[in-house]
Design a protein around this motif. Structure first.
Motif, PDB file in Angstrom:
ATOM      1  N   GLN A  46     -42.568  14.417 -25.081  1.00  0.00           N
ATOM      2  CA  GLN A  46     -43.254  13.546 -26.021  1.00  0.00           C
ATOM      3  C   GLN A  46     -42.653  13.717 -27.411  1.00  0.00           C
ATOM      4  O   GLN A  46     -42.018  14.727 -27.689  1.00  0.00           O
ATOM      5  CB  GLN A  46     -44.745  13.900 -26.031  1.00  0.00           C
ATOM      6  N   HIS A  58     -51.903  20.085 -24.094  1.00  0.00           N
ATOM      7  CA  HIS A  58     -53.290  20.074 -23.626  1.00  0.00           C
ATOM      8  C   HIS A  58     -53.771  21.501 -23.382  1.00  0.00           C
ATOM      9  O   HIS A  58     -54.954  21.786 -23.519  1.00  0.00           O
ATOM     10  CB  HIS A  58     -53.415  19.238 -22.349  1.00  0.00           C
ATOM     11  N   SER A  80     -57.212  21.780 -25.013  1.00  0.00           N
ATOM     12  CA  SER A  80     -58.346  21.756 -24.090  1.00  0.00           C
ATOM     13  C   SER A  80     -58.548  23.092 -23.388  1.00  0.00           C
ATOM     14  O   SER A  80     -59.660  23.420 -22.995  1.00  0.00           O
ATOM     15  CB  SER A  80     -58.157  20.659 -23.045  1.00  0.00           C
ATOM     16  N   CYS A 105     -62.314  16.770 -23.308  1.00  0.00           N
ATOM     17  CA  CYS A 105     -61.428  15.627 -23.073  1.00  0.00           C
ATOM     18  C   CYS A 105     -61.915  14.405 -23.848  1.00  0.00           C
ATOM     19  O   CYS A 105     -61.140  13.658 -24.418  1.00  0.00           O
ATOM     20  CB  CYS A 105     -61.392  15.237 -21.602  1.00  0.00           C
ATOM     21  N   CYS A 146     -61.148  13.322 -27.586  1.00  0.00           N
ATOM     22  CA  CYS A 146     -59.986  12.487 -27.875  1.00  0.00           C
ATOM     23  C   CYS A 146     -59.947  11.215 -27.028  1.00  0.00           C
ATOM     24  O   CYS A 146     -59.525  10.174 -27.477  1.00  0.00           O
ATOM     25  CB  CYS A 146     -58.703  13.279 -27.648  1.00  0.00           C
ATOM     26  N   HIS A 147     -60.356  11.341 -25.768  1.00  0.00           N
ATOM     27  CA  HIS A 147     -60.287  10.171 -24.876  1.00  0.00           C
ATOM     28  C   HIS A 147     -61.695   9.622 -24.674  1.00  0.00           C
ATOM     29  O   HIS A 147     -62.147   9.449 -23.539  1.00  0.00           O
ATOM     30  CB  HIS A 147     -59.679  10.556 -23.523  1.00  0.00           C
ATOM     31  N   TRP A 207     -46.296   7.753 -28.322  1.00  0.00           N
ATOM     32  CA  TRP A 207     -46.381   8.617 -27.145  1.00  0.00           C
ATOM     33  C   TRP A 207     -45.745   7.929 -25.963  1.00  0.00           C
ATOM     34  O   TRP A 207     -45.904   6.721 -25.792  1.00  0.00           O
ATOM     35  CB  TRP A 207     -47.840   8.945 -26.840  1.00  0.00           C
ATOM     36  N   VAL A 228     -47.383   8.162 -19.508  1.00  0.00           N
ATOM     37  CA  VAL A 228     -47.124   8.931 -18.292  1.00  0.00           C
ATOM     38  C   VAL A 228     -47.554   8.142 -17.056  1.00  0.00           C
ATOM     39  O   VAL A 228     -46.777   7.923 -16.143  1.00  0.00           O
ATOM     40  CB  VAL A 228     -47.860  10.285 -18.338  1.00  0.00           C
ATOM     41  N   HIS A 229     -48.819   7.701 -17.053  1.00  0.00           N
ATOM     42  CA  HIS A 229     -49.341   6.969 -15.888  1.00  0.00           C
ATOM     43  C   HIS A 229     -49.060   5.489 -16.053  1.00  0.00           C
ATOM     44  O   HIS A 229     -49.208   4.956 -17.145  1.00  0.00           O
ATOM     45  CB  HIS A 229     -50.843   7.156 -15.764  1.00  0.00           C
ATOM     46  N   LEU A 281     -47.952  17.200 -20.407  1.00  0.00           N
ATOM     47  CA  LEU A 281     -48.775  16.487 -19.458  1.00  0.00           C
ATOM     48  C   LEU A 281     -47.948  15.893 -18.319  1.00  0.00           C
ATOM     49  O   LEU A 281     -46.918  15.281 -18.556  1.00  0.00           O
ATOM     50  CB  LEU A 281     -49.543  15.362 -20.136  1.00  0.00           C
TER      51      LEU A 281
END
Ligand code: HEC
Ligand code: HEC
Ligand code: HEC
Ligand code: HEC
Ligand code: HEC
Ligand code: HEC
Length: 472
Positions: free
Chosen positions: A232, A238, A242, A249, A252-253, A370, A373-374, A408
């Motif tokens: 990144q 994380h 975290s 989580c 932030c999310h 960023w 990823v997914h 991540l």
């Protein structure tokens, strides 16, 4: 005898051409760009013409033209080893650039390296211009179309070749027969050949090979996505946030509960804490300055800079270099910055600039980009709140132990089978909890449950296997 030999020839030329097609892979500039940005851009300037920690890469293939391409690939994988082995070009680079060392990239395949090189060249020559998202999509589509065209023309050439060879075989055959029997039999016409068993056999064979090739290709694709962990622009961990510091989580999310997308937090969320935490225990100023430079926060004065987007880059550099330098002096207990310190300041600032800018963005101000990823394909509908809030599924069920990840990584395959399997097995919480909405909406299941005709209601029962639930 001759006939068999010719059949063999025609079949093997078919094989040859076909494998040539399989081996032929078009340079994929977008893949090259992604790898370059995540693995190379921290040291090599994205504009390909200015030096950074490493040399500008524009025109690199021309500079290596005296050596086979394998040498350049080898350098990218194991530069230091090649320098030690005394390769003249590698040694020359080292003399010029030491003590700066390039990382090893042992895992890059030939194709990936060629894609990077192709991308470098295209940017250098101005052929890879500011692609908006939509444009990128179009490029991809065009690439596929190109491949199809190539395949069709190859198939055509192949078919032609096969027919010609078969025709020669047939003529030779008849000449031989004529010698043996003294009378000339009819030679096979083109139409006979096209409908002959051999021709049809070859076609079926081609279809099978193509099918196998596509399947294998897809399997490789899936394998590459699971575990995908790109570097990144900021070394955000994380595990630190975290794990060590136990930040939830959803801090932030928080969108995961409320909406379709979980979303990456905006830089302002980072600033809730990092206006106070300005020097990290692991990277000192190196990583956190990137956050400040992207949003325009001056850590020397604890103020946000006015009209930051319009500020010239040299003024910006002065502000952040002052900060990095002051922290360097403090950390090393010095009165004034020394030569090593000045070098360190330059190194850190160069990396900040490289992480925040690229060919479509020449200013450090703006959101942190960023790397995603997914990535489900566009034709799939997935909704976080449906799973997190309504379904009560833990983040970890789908994303693994994120609180242990330094970088991540994608934990699940995200394949259709993965979704379906879970929907078959998972009970709908709403029924177990006696949620009014579910009891009303699915009264028949409710009745069946209380009547003992049904033990449990799974996502499958409420329509979770229907194509249109997941596909647009
Ligand atoms: C940590 C910094 C760093 C990273 C990351 C890095 N490089 Fe380098 N690269 C260098 C340095 C420094 C040199 C100069 C040679 C030396 O000192 O070893 C160099 C040299 C090169 C050269 C030779 C350039 C020439 O003019 O002949 C190529 C090609 C190259 N790098 C490609 C890459 C690619 C591709 C990546 C990403 C996969 C990459 N580098 C990542 C630092 C880096
Ligand atoms: C301090 C803020 C913060 C916290 C807390 C946090 N994340 Fe993240 N998360 C981020 C940032 C920033 C990114 C983008 C960078 C990255 O991928 O590492 C991210 C990325 C992700 C991604 C990948 C997104 C993609 O690109 O596909 C997942 C999945 C994720 N987080 C899950 C979690 C889970 C699960 C937790 C709790 C264990 C969590 N996050 C806690 C900030 C946070
Ligand atoms: C049922 C499985 C599942 C659960 C539970 C889940 N996710 Fe995801 N998550 C996914 C999938 C699938 C994607 C990819 C979505 C896409 O590409 O459209 C994703 C993507 C993400 C992303 C990338 C940005 C986005 O919204 O696409 C983040 C961040 C993220 N998840 C965080 C979380 C957090 C935090 C939780 C828990 C609160 C969570 N996820 C729970 C499956 C899940
Ligand atoms: C709730 C508070 C909080 C939020 C929000 C937060 N961080 Fe942090 N961050 C921390 C703490 C605590 C540390 C550990 C500091 C240390 O090690 O000295 C840290 C460390 C870091 C580090 C490592 C610094 C180093 O050199 O060790 C980076 C990089 C970082 N955060 C980036 C981010 C980014 C990017 C965001 C926004 C997406 C963010 N943080 C949001 C609290 C937070
Ligand atoms: C870990 C288990 C799990 C995984 C993996 C999972 N889901 Fe689900 N899904 C659920 C649960 C539980 C529900 C039921 C939520 C509720 O109570 O309404 C659900 C509901 C849904 C619904 C609503 C169904 C309906 O008819 O109401 C859709 C659409 C959906 N999921 C899509 C997906 C997609 C797409 C994927 C894969 C990318 C996926 N899910 C992966 C557990 C999962
Ligand atoms: C629970 C969610 C879910 C349901 C229900 C579902 N799919 Fe899918 N489907 C997916 C996901 C996720 C993908 C993407 C898989 C990937 O990218 O590897 C996918 C991909 C596909 C693809 C493309 C294959 C590919 O290689 O990209 C087709 C075709 C497809 N689905 C057809 C169907 C049909 C037909 C049904 C109904 C019988 C159905 N799907 C039901 C989640 C679902």
């Amino acid at each position: 005898m001759k006939l068999h030999w010719l059949k063999f020839l025609s079949l093997s030329s078919f094989f040859f051409l076909f494998s040539a097609y399989l081996l032929y892979s078009e340079v994929n500039l977008d893949e090259g760009r992604d790898i370059f940005r995540t693995q190379c851009a921290s040291c090599h300037n994205r504009n390909m013409v200015d030096d950074l920690t490493g040399p500008a890469l524009g025109g690199v293939q021309e500079r290596w033209a005296d050596w086979p391409i394998e040498d350049l690939r080898y350098f990218i994988r194991f530069s230091q080893r090649m320098i030690e082995e005394g390769h003249p070009k590698a040694v020359q680079l080292w003399d010029q650039w030491r003590p700066n060392i390039m990382n090893n990239f042992p895992n890059l395949t030939d194709d990936e390296i060629d894609n990077i090189l192709g991308y470098i060249d295209a940017v250098y020559k101005g052929e890879y211009g500011a692609p908006a998202v939509a444009v990128t999509d179009r490029v991809v589509v065009e690439e596929e179309a190109d491949n199809t065209l190539l395949f069709i023309s190859l198939l055509f050439i192949l078919a032609l070749l096969a027919v010609i060879l078969a025709r020669i075989a047939s003529v030779l055959n008849s000449i031989q027969k004529a010698k043996e029997t003294g009378s000339a039999p009819r030679t096979k016409g083109i139409l006979d050949i096209l409908t002959s068993k051999t021709a049809i056999g070859i076609l079926i064979f081609a279809a099978i090979v193509m099918g196998g090739y596509t399947t294998v290709n897809n399997a490789i694709d899936i394998g590459r996505q699971q575990g995908y962990a790109p570097q990144q622009p900021i070394k955000f961990s994380h595990a630190v946030h975290s794990g060590l510091h136990q930040i939830d989580c959803q801090y932030c999310h928080d969108a995961a509960r409320r909406s379709k997308n979980a979303l990456i937090p905006p830089t302002s969320t980072c600033m809730n804490c990092h206006t106070a935490i300005k020097v990290g225990s692991e990277y000192g100023t190196a990583e956190l300055v990137k956050i400040f430079a992207s949003i325009g926060f001056d850590p020397n004065t604890d103020q946000y800079i006015e009209d930051y987007e319009k500020m010239p880059m040299d003024q910006i550099a002065a502000i952040y270099k002052e900060w990095i330098e002051s922290q360097y002096v403090r950390a090393n207990d010095l009165m004034f910055v020394d030569a090593a310190g000045r070098e360190e300041v330059e190194r850190q600032w160069d990396e900040v600039v490289a992480s925040l800018t690229h060919e479509d963005r020449d200013h450090v101000a703006g959101p942190i980009e960023w790397v995603r990823v997914h990535n489900l394909p566009d034709h799939v509908y997935f909704n976080h709140s449906q799973h997190v809030a309504a379904g009560n599924v833990d983040c970890a069920t789908c994303h693994g132990r994120v609180e242990e990840m330094e970088v991540l990584a994608q934990y699940s395959t995200l394949s259709m089978g993965w979704c379906i399997n879970c929907h078959r097995q998972t009970e709908v919480q709403g029924f177990t909890d006696g949620n009014e909405y579910y009891l009303q909406a699915y009264k028949k299941y409710h009745d069946a449950l209380s009547g003992g005709d049904m033990q449990r209601v799974t996502v499958e029962n409420i329509g979770g296997l229907q194509c249109q639930a997941c596909h647009y």
